[in-house]
Design a protein around this motif. Structure first.
Motif, short mmCIF file in Angstrom:
data_model
loop_
_atom_site.label_atom_id
_atom_site.label_comp_id
_atom_site.label_asym_id
_atom_site.label_seq_id
_atom_site.Cartn_x
_atom_site.Cartn_y
_atom_site.Cartn_z
N UNK A 27 18.43 3.47 33.39
CA UNK A 27 19.03 3.83 32.11
C UNK A 27 18.16 4.69 31.22
N UNK A 28 17.02 5.13 31.67
CA UNK A 28 16.17 5.98 30.86
C UNK A 28 15.29 5.17 29.93
N UNK A 29 14.31 5.82 29.36
CA UNK A 29 13.36 5.11 28.52
C UNK A 29 13.98 4.61 27.23
N UNK A 30 15.02 5.27 26.75
CA UNK A 30 15.61 4.87 25.47
C UNK A 30 16.90 4.09 25.66
N UNK A 31 17.31 3.88 26.89
CA UNK A 31 18.51 3.09 27.14
C UNK A 31 18.15 1.63 27.28
N UNK A 32 19.14 0.77 27.21
CA UNK A 32 18.87 -0.64 27.43
C UNK A 32 19.33 -1.02 28.82
N UNK A 33 18.92 -2.18 29.27
CA UNK A 33 19.25 -2.59 30.64
C UNK A 33 20.75 -2.72 30.86
N UNK A 34 21.49 -3.09 29.82
CA UNK A 34 22.92 -3.30 29.99
C UNK A 34 23.73 -2.01 29.86
N UNK A 35 23.12 -0.95 29.30
CA UNK A 35 23.83 0.30 29.12
C UNK A 35 23.61 1.22 30.31
N UNK A 36 24.67 1.87 30.72
CA UNK A 36 24.54 2.89 31.76
C UNK A 36 24.06 4.18 31.11
N UNK A 37 23.58 5.10 31.91
CA UNK A 37 23.17 6.38 31.38
C UNK A 37 24.37 7.05 30.71
N UNK A 38 24.15 7.70 29.56
CA UNK A 38 25.28 8.28 28.83
C UNK A 38 25.86 9.49 29.55
N UNK A 39 27.15 9.73 29.33
CA UNK A 39 27.83 10.90 29.88
C UNK A 39 27.83 11.97 28.82
N UNK A 40 27.73 13.22 29.24
CA UNK A 40 27.75 14.33 28.31
C UNK A 40 29.15 14.57 27.79
N UNK A 41 29.24 14.86 26.49
CA UNK A 41 30.50 15.30 25.90
C UNK A 41 30.60 16.80 26.18
N UNK A 42 31.63 17.21 26.86
CA UNK A 42 31.82 18.61 27.22
C UNK A 42 32.61 19.32 26.11
N UNK A 43 32.08 20.41 25.64
CA UNK A 43 32.76 21.23 24.63
C UNK A 43 33.65 22.23 25.36
N UNK A 44 34.91 22.32 24.94
CA UNK A 44 35.87 23.20 25.61
C UNK A 44 35.52 24.68 25.40
N UNK A 45 35.22 25.05 24.16
CA UNK A 45 34.93 26.45 23.84
C UNK A 45 33.42 26.67 23.87
N UNK A 46 32.94 27.34 24.91
CA UNK A 46 31.50 27.59 25.06
C UNK A 46 31.13 29.05 24.80
N UNK A 47 32.08 29.81 24.33
CA UNK A 47 31.83 31.22 24.02
C UNK A 47 31.10 31.30 22.69
N UNK A 48 29.83 31.68 22.72
CA UNK A 48 28.99 31.67 21.52
C UNK A 48 29.47 32.66 20.47
N UNK A 49 30.23 33.67 20.85
CA UNK A 49 30.73 34.63 19.86
C UNK A 49 31.78 33.99 18.94
N UNK A 50 32.31 32.85 19.31
CA UNK A 50 33.29 32.14 18.48
C UNK A 50 32.62 31.27 17.42
N UNK A 51 31.31 31.22 17.42
CA UNK A 51 30.56 30.37 16.51
C UNK A 51 29.69 31.24 15.59
N UNK A 52 30.20 31.59 14.41
CA UNK A 52 29.45 32.50 13.52
C UNK A 52 28.24 31.86 12.83
N UNK A 53 28.21 30.56 12.73
CA UNK A 53 27.10 29.88 12.03
C UNK A 53 26.19 29.23 13.07
N UNK A 54 24.88 29.44 12.88
CA UNK A 54 23.92 28.91 13.85
C UNK A 54 22.71 28.34 13.12
N UNK A 55 22.26 27.18 13.58
CA UNK A 55 21.08 26.55 13.01
C UNK A 55 20.22 25.95 14.12
#
Length: 122
Positions: A27-55
């Motif tokens: 489960x990784x160093x920050x996970x607990x024994x009872x938790x499984x490794x987290x799944x990634x949340x997939x973003x549908x729109x990955x075209x960076x030109x659609x995102x005018x604000x960046x930080x």
């Protein structure tokens, strides 16, 4: 008698070392024994030109890939946000369709247990 005590102490240390190593592999160093490794949340729109604000967020406390996934998932759960987290640089690039306040970004990251040290615009 002293040799037996030394052997028992070494056996206990080895036992706890193996148990901790096994937990980290599951489960990784920050996970607990009872938790499984987290799944990634997939973003549908990955075209960076659609995102005018960046930080760029400098984040303290990330030590493993599970940490990266936790931070990335927390940011990607915001509406209109696509983030890329870099463990080596301990930073996150946050791409936004609408501008989001620094305070909200700090709050979202702190909810999963990490600290935003600084925020700068790209």
């Amino acid at each position: 008698m002293a040799i037996i005590i030394i052997f028992i102490v070494i056996a206990v240390i080895v036992f706890f070392g193996i148990r901790n190593y096994r937990k980290n592999m599951v489960s990784g160093c920050c996970g607990s024994e009872s938790d499984a490794a987290p799944w990634k949340i997939r973003v549908q729109d990955r075209n960076l030109s659609h995102y005018p604000y960046k930080k760029v967020l400098k984040i303290d406390g990330m030590t493993c890939w599970n940490c990266v996934i936790h931070v990335q998932n927390s940011l990607n759960s915001l509406d209109g946000v696509f983030s890329k987290v870099d463990l080596n640089k301990k930073s996150a690039k946050v791409y936004m369709k609408e501008e989001i306040s620094d305070q909200l970004l700090r709050k979202v990251v702190s909810r999963v247990g990490y600290t935003v040290m600084s925020i700068s615009e790209i």
